[in-house]
Design a protein around this motif. Structure first.
Motif, PDB file in Angstrom:
ATOM      1  N   LEU A  31       0.835  -1.209   0.000  1.00  0.00           N
ATOM      2  CA  LEU A  31       0.000   0.000   0.000  1.00  0.00           C
ATOM      3  C   LEU A  31       0.867   1.255   0.000  1.00  0.00           C
ATOM      4  O   LEU A  31       0.579   2.227  -0.706  1.00  0.00           O
ATOM      5  CB  LEU A  31      -0.918   0.016   1.227  1.00  0.00           C
ATOM      6  CG  LEU A  31      -2.052  -1.015   1.275  1.00  0.00           C
ATOM      7  CD1 LEU A  31      -2.785  -0.919   2.609  1.00  0.00           C
ATOM      8  CD2 LEU A  31      -3.025  -0.810   0.127  1.00  0.00           C
ATOM      9  N   LEU A  32       1.924   1.210   0.804  1.00  0.00           N
ATOM     10  CA  LEU A  32       2.848   2.350   0.879  1.00  0.00           C
ATOM     11  C   LEU A  32       3.520   2.597  -0.472  1.00  0.00           C
ATOM     12  O   LEU A  32       3.555   3.735  -0.962  1.00  0.00           O
ATOM     13  CB  LEU A  32       3.907   2.084   1.952  1.00  0.00           C
ATOM     14  CG  LEU A  32       5.046   3.108   2.046  1.00  0.00           C
ATOM     15  CD1 LEU A  32       4.517   4.466   2.467  1.00  0.00           C
ATOM     16  CD2 LEU A  32       6.124   2.630   3.011  1.00  0.00           C
ATOM     17  N   ILE A  33       4.022   1.523  -1.068  1.00  0.00           N
ATOM     18  CA  ILE A  33       4.714   1.646  -2.361  1.00  0.00           C
ATOM     19  C   ILE A  33       3.768   2.190  -3.429  1.00  0.00           C
ATOM     20  O   ILE A  33       4.117   3.113  -4.179  1.00  0.00           O
ATOM     21  CB  ILE A  33       5.287   0.283  -2.808  1.00  0.00           C
ATOM     22  CG1 ILE A  33       6.370  -0.193  -1.831  1.00  0.00           C
ATOM     23  CG2 ILE A  33       5.856   0.372  -4.224  1.00  0.00           C
ATOM     24  CD1 ILE A  33       7.567   0.718  -1.729  1.00  0.00           C
ATOM     25  N   SER A  34       2.564   1.625  -3.493  1.00  0.00           N
ATOM     26  CA  SER A  34       1.600   2.074  -4.513  1.00  0.00           C
ATOM     27  C   SER A  34       1.194   3.527  -4.285  1.00  0.00           C
ATOM     28  O   SER A  34       1.033   4.296  -5.241  1.00  0.00           O
ATOM     29  CB  SER A  34       0.360   1.172  -4.515  1.00  0.00           C
ATOM     30  OG  SER A  34      -0.338   1.281  -3.292  1.00  0.00           O
ATOM     31  N   THR A  35       1.054   3.918  -3.006  1.00  0.00           N
ATOM     32  CA  THR A  35       0.685   5.305  -2.692  1.00  0.00           C
ATOM     33  C   THR A  35       1.768   6.276  -3.150  1.00  0.00           C
ATOM     34  O   THR A  35       1.479   7.295  -3.782  1.00  0.00           O
ATOM     35  CB  THR A  35       0.453   5.479  -1.172  1.00  0.00           C
ATOM     36  OG1 THR A  35      -0.561   4.566  -0.744  1.00  0.00           O
ATOM     37  CG2 THR A  35       0.012   6.898  -0.851  1.00  0.00           C
ATOM     38  N   VAL A  36       3.010   5.942  -2.839  1.00  0.00           N
ATOM     39  CA  VAL A  36       4.139   6.817  -3.206  1.00  0.00           C
ATOM     40  C   VAL A  36       4.272   6.911  -4.723  1.00  0.00           C
ATOM     41  O   VAL A  36       4.439   8.005  -5.283  1.00  0.00           O
ATOM     42  CB  VAL A  36       5.455   6.297  -2.578  1.00  0.00           C
ATOM     43  CG1 VAL A  36       6.655   7.070  -3.122  1.00  0.00           C
ATOM     44  CG2 VAL A  36       5.397   6.419  -1.063  1.00  0.00           C
ATOM     45  N   ILE A  37       4.180   5.760  -5.393  1.00  0.00           N
ATOM     46  CA  ILE A  37       4.316   5.747  -6.859  1.00  0.00           C
ATOM     47  C   ILE A  37       3.212   6.568  -7.511  1.00  0.00           C
ATOM     48  O   ILE A  37       3.465   7.388  -8.410  1.00  0.00           O
ATOM     49  CB  ILE A  37       4.306   4.300  -7.397  1.00  0.00           C
ATOM     50  CG1 ILE A  37       5.602   3.587  -6.998  1.00  0.00           C
ATOM     51  CG2 ILE A  37       4.161   4.287  -8.925  1.00  0.00           C
ATOM     52  CD1 ILE A  37       5.619   2.111  -7.311  1.00  0.00           C
ATOM     53  N   MET A  38       1.973   6.359  -7.064  1.00  0.00           N
ATOM     54  CA  MET A  38       0.853   7.096  -7.648  1.00  0.00           C
ATOM     55  C   MET A  38       0.928   8.584  -7.318  1.00  0.00           C
ATOM     56  O   MET A  38       0.525   9.428  -8.119  1.00  0.00           O
ATOM     57  CB  MET A  38      -0.479   6.513  -7.159  1.00  0.00           C
ATOM     58  CG  MET A  38      -0.727   5.075  -7.589  1.00  0.00           C
ATOM     59  SD  MET A  38      -0.462   4.778  -9.353  1.00  0.00           S
ATOM     60  CE  MET A  38      -1.829   5.674 -10.072  1.00  0.00           C
ATOM     61  N   LEU A  39       1.466   8.884  -6.144  1.00  0.00           N
ATOM     62  CA  LEU A  39       1.654  10.290  -5.759  1.00  0.00           C
ATOM     63  C   LEU A  39       2.622  10.965  -6.729  1.00  0.00           C
ATOM     64  O   LEU A  39       2.349  12.062  -7.239  1.00  0.00           O
ATOM     65  CB  LEU A  39       2.191  10.368  -4.329  1.00  0.00           C
ATOM     66  CG  LEU A  39       2.219  11.746  -3.670  1.00  0.00           C
ATOM     67  CD1 LEU A  39       0.816  12.259  -3.424  1.00  0.00           C
ATOM     68  CD2 LEU A  39       2.974  11.690  -2.349  1.00  0.00           C
TER      69      LEU A  39
END
Length: 246
Positions: A31-39
């Motif tokens: 979730l953290l990785i996907s959030t950062v990437i999408m951000l």
């Protein structure tokens, strides 16, 4: 009041510490990785429209998290379905997340909501933060007290603030990168324009040289023809004189 603040502070530490628990980390880390990437992605491509397919996909993330939460409750102490009665608040909370995810999935699939609202409620930031809060609550063994829910709310708000603060330098960075690229493109166009203009001048110059050469050749040929014609005329006159003498 002081005791409440202390309790909230303790719960904050407990929930944040739980994030690094082995079982929780395996769920939270993606979730953290996907959030950062999408951000990063949406700050870089600010004019890009995510589209309804993205909203549907984000709804599915929340759906799968809800299933994971229900499975976790089911497997506590290997008690099975009995746990849903032993942990009613966590069970209800997990089902609420499940229902919300299904509703979001349905609304996004049907394009039911206005896109601005769908984009806000189904954004990776919103969905992943809700999922994170749900995970650390259900996976914790904390009591259902006001201080616990206050701590969860505080974590949610803090994360939103932090992620939005991260957007500021990211936005500035990508704007500068965009300007730099645009400047490079302009420089390339100007260089290409200069090269074309130079090539045109060279072609024009070369064309003039060719025209001058052609004119010289034409003049030379013309002079040769005139010279030959003059010589023939002289020869004709000589022949006429010779004939008259005879």
């Amino acid at each position: 009041m002081v005791n409440l603040i202390i309790e909230i502070y303790k719960n904050l530490g407990m929930f944040l510490g739980l994030t690094f628990h082995n079982e929780v980390l395996w769920i939270v880390f993606p979730l953290l990785i996907s959030t950062v990437i999408m951000l990063f992605y949406f700050e870089k491509y600010r004019d890009e429209d995510p589209g309804w397919n993205t909203y549907v996909a984000n709804s599915l993330v929340l759906f799968f998290v809800a299933i994971i939460l229900l499975r976790f409750i089911y497997r506590i102490n290997n008690s099975g379905i009995v746990n849903y009665g032993l942990y009613p608040v966590r069970t209800v909370f997990s089902f609420i997340i499940l229902i919300i995810s299904i509703m979001l999935l349905f609304f996004n699939f049907q394009h039911f909501l206005p896109e601005k609202i769908a984009r806000a409620v189904s954004s990776p930031l919103t969905v992943n933060l809700v999922a994170y809060i749900a995970i650390i609550y259900v996976f914790s063994d904390s009591e259902n007290t006001f201080s616990v829910f206050s701590a969860l709310l505080l974590i949610f708000i803090l994360l939103i603030v932090i992620l939005n603060l991260i957007k500021i330098p990211l936005e500035e960075m990508f704007i500068n990168l965009k300007k730099s690229k645009e400047k490079e493109e302009v420089d390339k166009i100007l260089k290409e324009k200069k090269r074309i203009e130079k090539a045109k001048k060279e072609l024009k110059k070369e064309g003039k040289k060719k025209m001058n050469y052609i004119k010289k050749q034409e003049k030379k040929i013309k002079n040769n023809h005139l010279k030959k014609a003059s010589e023939k005329e002289k020869q004709t006159k000589k022949l006429k004189k010779a004939i008259k003498k005879k």
